[in-house]
Scaffold this motif. Structure first.
Motif, PDB file in Angstrom:
ATOM      1  N   SER A  43      43.030  55.540  45.932  1.00 14.55           N
ATOM      2  CA  SER A  43      43.241  54.338  45.121  1.00 14.55           C
ATOM      3  C   SER A  43      41.932  53.824  44.543  1.00 14.55           C
ATOM      4  O   SER A  43      41.863  53.402  43.372  1.00 14.55           O
ATOM      5  N   ARG A  44      40.870  53.845  45.331  1.00 15.12           N
ATOM      6  CA  ARG A  44      39.570  53.376  44.847  1.00 15.12           C
ATOM      7  C   ARG A  44      39.063  54.259  43.704  1.00 15.12           C
ATOM      8  O   ARG A  44      38.511  53.762  42.714  1.00 15.12           O
ATOM      9  N   THR A  47      41.128  53.550  40.551  1.00 14.63           N
ATOM     10  CA  THR A  47      40.726  52.284  39.942  1.00 14.63           C
ATOM     11  C   THR A  47      39.401  52.436  39.208  1.00 14.63           C
ATOM     12  O   THR A  47      39.227  51.926  38.090  1.00 14.63           O
ATOM     13  N   ARG A  52      45.963  52.368  37.036  1.00 14.37           N
ATOM     14  CA  ARG A  52      46.622  51.341  37.837  1.00 14.37           C
ATOM     15  C   ARG A  52      47.109  51.964  39.152  1.00 14.37           C
ATOM     16  O   ARG A  52      47.672  53.055  39.158  1.00 14.37           O
ATOM     17  N   THR A  53      46.878  51.268  40.267  1.00 12.66           N
ATOM     18  CA  THR A  53      47.262  51.805  41.562  1.00 12.66           C
ATOM     19  C   THR A  53      47.564  50.692  42.546  1.00 12.66           C
ATOM     20  O   THR A  53      47.025  49.581  42.434  1.00 12.66           O
ATOM     21  N   GLN A  74      38.189  44.852  44.476  1.00 14.45           N
ATOM     22  CA  GLN A  74      37.994  45.995  43.588  1.00 14.45           C
ATOM     23  C   GLN A  74      39.130  46.145  42.579  1.00 14.45           C
ATOM     24  O   GLN A  74      39.144  47.101  41.806  1.00 14.45           O
ATOM     25  N   GLY A  75      40.072  45.199  42.583  1.00 15.78           N
ATOM     26  CA  GLY A  75      41.163  45.245  41.623  1.00 15.78           C
ATOM     27  C   GLY A  75      42.310  46.149  42.015  1.00 15.78           C
ATOM     28  O   GLY A  75      43.109  46.553  41.162  1.00 15.78           O
ATOM     29  N   ILE A  76      42.421  46.473  43.298  1.00 18.87           N
ATOM     30  CA  ILE A  76      43.467  47.365  43.781  1.00 18.87           C
ATOM     31  C   ILE A  76      44.608  46.540  44.360  1.00 18.87           C
ATOM     32  O   ILE A  76      44.379  45.650  45.195  1.00 18.87           O
TER      33      ILE A  76
END
Length: 315
Positions: A43-44, A47, A52-53, A74-76
């Motif tokens: 996921s990192r 991103t 998108r995740t 981190q926007g996850i």
């Protein structure tokens, strides 16, 4: 969107020092704390590449809360299942010469109720179906989850209409193959373990990947360490390399490779090339830092369908 599930996530503390002196006090030149676990790293990396995740995780205790907070920063997206046990903390010691020493905690034991709830969480409409391209299931199973847990998950995800990538090993990998995951991503050691014999050449790895396909895997994306990567699918087989001048840390490099592969569509030589570029970039970064597009060097990647089957694998 690509959803990841990490049944045994972690906080990863990395210490960088000149050399590790056993039995003595060591002072780190640098240290960092990252959210960890194979699916978390995927996921990192996604991103960082602009995809998108959402990360699906069982989380417990202060370490679990901090892990979720670090991911959100981190926007996850985080879909957390609260559990009674504490999320584990792993430690890596990276020496200047490239040696890496890791201490991975066992992690919490999930109850039967928590195991069932985690399956239900992944099966929710928000995480499967037409809005999700891939679901990546990554890492070892925590205590309390039977080896067949991943197999049941693959079946549920396919029933929801999404494709599934599986990065695990041992009995959990073999049990899941009957559910026909869309891609499995073993490394060389895990591939050898799955077929019960050592792999000395690229031809050996191709044969082993073919055996996993006969058992149910639709594609096999095999990491071969310094020897590159191999993709074996119904459409064909491809082999690729991406030279690296200096390895700083290989923590999460395989996860970055899987993210690159899925982000590029998840099949064929183009996706293999993306996997190689992401993995090569990741090993040149500190700790488990995931590469951004600016870190990639696609021109250094070579992919071919003319497999050098007699090539000896190092290590």
């Amino acid at each position: 969107m690509i959803v990841t599930i990490t049944p045994n996530p972690s906080l990863d503390r990395t210490y960088e020092l000149r050399t590790l002196a056993l039995g003595e006090v060591n002072r780190a030149a640098h240290d960092r704390l990252d959210p960890g676990g194979k699916g978390v790293n995927v996921s990192r990396a996604l991103t960082a590449a602009g995809h998108r995740t959402t990360a699906v995780l069982p989380l417990g205790g202060p370490s679990g809360r901090l892990l979720a907070e670090l991911l959100r920063r981190q926007g996850i997206g985080v879909a957390a299942l609260p559990i009674a046990g504490d999320t584990r903390i792993n430690v890596s010691i990276a020496e200047a010469g490239g040696s890496l020493t890791k201490v991975n905690a066992a992690g919490p034991e999930l109850t039967d109720a928590e195991s069932a709830a985690l399956l239900d969480l992944v099966s929710q409409e928000d995480f499967t179906g037409a809005t999700v391209d891939w679901l990546a299931c990554c890492g070892s199973l925590p205590r309390g989850l039977a080896p067949e847990w991943y197999a049941e998950l693959v079946g549920r995800v396919h029933a929801g209409g999404a494709r599934i990538a599986l990065d695990t090993s041992g009995p959990a990998l073999l049990a899941a193959l009957t559910a026909r995951p869309d891609v499995v991503k073993p490394n060389r050691e895990e591939l050898a373990e799955a077929v019960g014999r050592p792999l000395a050449t690229l031809g050996d790895a191709v044969d082993a990947a073919g055996e996993l396909r006969k058992l149910g895997a639709q594609q096999v994306l095999a990491s071969l360490g310094p020897d590159g990567m191999l993709l074996v699918a119904e459409e064909g087989s491809w082999y690729g390399t991406a030279p690296v001048t200096a390895v700083r840390s290989d923590v999460g490099a395989g996860d970055a490779s899987l993210a690159g592969f899925l982000g590029a569509g998840g099949s064929g030589p183009r996706a293999l090339a993306a996997a190689l570029a992401h993995g090569a970039a990741a090993v040149q970064l500190p700790g488990s830092v995931m590469p951004t597009p600016a870190d990639l060097d696609p021109a250094a990647v070579t992919v071919t369908a003319d497999l050098p089957l007699d090539r000896t694998l190092r290590g």
